[in-house]
Design a protein around this motif. Structure first.
Motif, mmCIF file in Angstrom:
data_model
loop_
_atom_site.group_PDB
_atom_site.id
_atom_site.type_symbol
_atom_site.label_atom_id
_atom_site.label_comp_id
_atom_site.label_asym_id
_atom_site.label_seq_id
_atom_site.Cartn_x
_atom_site.Cartn_y
_atom_site.Cartn_z
ATOM 1 N N ASP A 24 -12.348 -11.859 -29.322
ATOM 2 C CA ASP A 24 -12.652 -13.025 -28.325
ATOM 3 C C ASP A 24 -13.294 -12.312 -27.000
ATOM 4 O O ASP A 24 -13.964 -12.919 -26.393
ATOM 5 N N GLY A 25 -12.305 -11.323 -26.654
ATOM 6 C CA GLY A 25 -12.698 -10.598 -25.434
ATOM 7 C C GLY A 25 -14.074 -9.972 -25.440
ATOM 8 O O GLY A 25 -14.749 -9.917 -24.575
ATOM 9 N N VAL A 26 -14.508 -9.404 -26.535
ATOM 10 C CA VAL A 26 -15.741 -8.734 -26.804
ATOM 11 C C VAL A 26 -16.772 -9.783 -26.483
ATOM 12 O O VAL A 26 -17.786 -9.627 -26.078
ATOM 13 N N ALA A 27 -16.361 -10.904 -27.200
ATOM 14 C CA ALA A 27 -17.517 -12.138 -27.434
ATOM 15 C C ALA A 27 -17.810 -12.500 -25.886
ATOM 16 O O ALA A 27 -18.871 -12.803 -25.389
ATOM 17 N N ALA A 28 -16.606 -12.677 -24.976
ATOM 18 C CA ALA A 28 -16.640 -13.185 -23.703
ATOM 19 C C ALA A 28 -17.600 -12.021 -22.861
ATOM 20 O O ALA A 28 -18.283 -12.610 -22.032
ATOM 21 N N ILE A 29 -17.262 -10.968 -22.942
ATOM 22 C CA ILE A 29 -17.817 -10.003 -22.140
ATOM 23 C C ILE A 29 -19.524 -9.753 -22.492
ATOM 24 O O ILE A 29 -20.339 -9.309 -21.688
ATOM 25 N N THR A 30 -19.688 -10.012 -24.010
ATOM 26 C CA THR A 30 -21.011 -9.792 -24.333
ATOM 27 C C THR A 30 -21.631 -11.195 -23.556
ATOM 28 O O THR A 30 -23.020 -10.871 -23.067
ATOM 29 N N VAL A 31 -21.235 -12.298 -23.361
ATOM 30 C CA VAL A 31 -21.853 -13.564 -22.576
ATOM 31 C C VAL A 31 -21.986 -13.167 -21.209
ATOM 32 O O VAL A 31 -23.246 -13.423 -20.643
ATOM 33 N N VAL A 32 -20.946 -12.508 -20.521
ATOM 34 C CA VAL A 32 -21.191 -12.047 -19.257
ATOM 35 C C VAL A 32 -22.218 -11.246 -19.230
ATOM 36 O O VAL A 32 -23.063 -11.202 -18.146
ATOM 37 N N ASN A 33 -22.431 -10.186 -20.047
ATOM 38 C CA ASN A 33 -23.579 -9.164 -20.104
ATOM 39 C C ASN A 33 -24.783 -9.609 -20.083
ATOM 40 O O ASN A 33 -25.891 -9.250 -19.523
ATOM 41 N N TYR A 34 -24.964 -10.842 -20.869
ATOM 42 C CA TYR A 34 -26.287 -11.501 -20.873
ATOM 43 C C TYR A 34 -26.720 -11.820 -19.574
ATOM 44 O O TYR A 34 -28.051 -11.720 -18.935
#
Length: 211
Positions: A33-43
């Motif tokens: 979930d943390g990786v998914a969350a930071i991926t969204v922020v990275n977009y």
């Protein structure tokens, strides 16, 4: 050409290294979930970074041509125009991230099945939005130093903001803090690199570089 372009090479390579370290830390602390969350922020971050890069890459040509022509005033004018655009874009992205981050996050995740991801992404935004205060100007000054044929100084700035500072601060903050505040290391690294960028720019301003 390879020597003068080393700073861009460092930017590309360091991005992959930082992503690897950062994702590993998030997996350890928050799971997938943390990786998914930071991926969204990275977009959201990458959208701004691509615009900054476009301005830096375009202005590089004009700055370099006028540097070759020994025209300090015109070099300064192009640099000033680019920096004004970067400042306006930075203000825009900061405003969007601070006031409308939740609707943006829901563009990339399912509201029903990803509640934890959304909560984490909103928390991560609070730590990363200050990056936009400094990143655009750091990229501009890196490009400027490359344009006036100062590859060592440009590479020094690129290496500092892209690899040494974020890696060192991430490891330090991760070991000292037990929550997600270690993510703020990225913004702090960009801020410290900005100080270095200002020092280099003042040392090699258009007038000084040409004279």
């Amino acid at each position: 050409a390879a020597y003068n372009g080393i700073s861009e090479f460092i930017n590309e390579v360091s991005g992959a290294i930082i992503a690897f370290i950062f994702n590993w830390m998030l997996i350890q602390r928050a799971g997938v979930d943390g990786v998914a969350a930071i991926t969204v922020v990275n977009y959201m971050l990458m959208t701004g970074f691509m615009m900054f890069f476009a301005i830096e890459d375009t202005s590089q040509v004009m700055i370099s041509q006028n540097y070759g022509a020994r025209n300090a005033e015109r070099t300064k004018a192009f640099l000033k125009t680019a920096c004004v655009i970067v400042a306006l874009l930075s203000l825009f992205f900061i405003t969007v991230l601070v006031t409308a981050s939740e609707p943006l996050i829901y563009l990339f995740v399912n509201e029903k099945d990803s509640a934890k991801t959304v909560i984490l992404a909103l928390e991560f935004v609070t730590y990363v939005w200050p990056i936009f205060i400094f990143a655009g100007f750091n990229m501009m000054i890196t490009g400027y130093l490359t344009a006036i044929h100062l590859p060592f100084q440009s590479a020094l700035l690129a290496l500092s903001r892209g690899l040494i500072l974020p890696t060192g601060l991430l490891i330090l903050f991760y070991s000292l803090l037990s929550d997600f505040r270690f993510i703020a290391a990225l913004s702090i690294a960009e801020g410290i690199a900005f100080i270095l960028a200002i020092v280099l720019f003042l040392r090699y301003s258009p007038q000084k570089a040409i004279s």
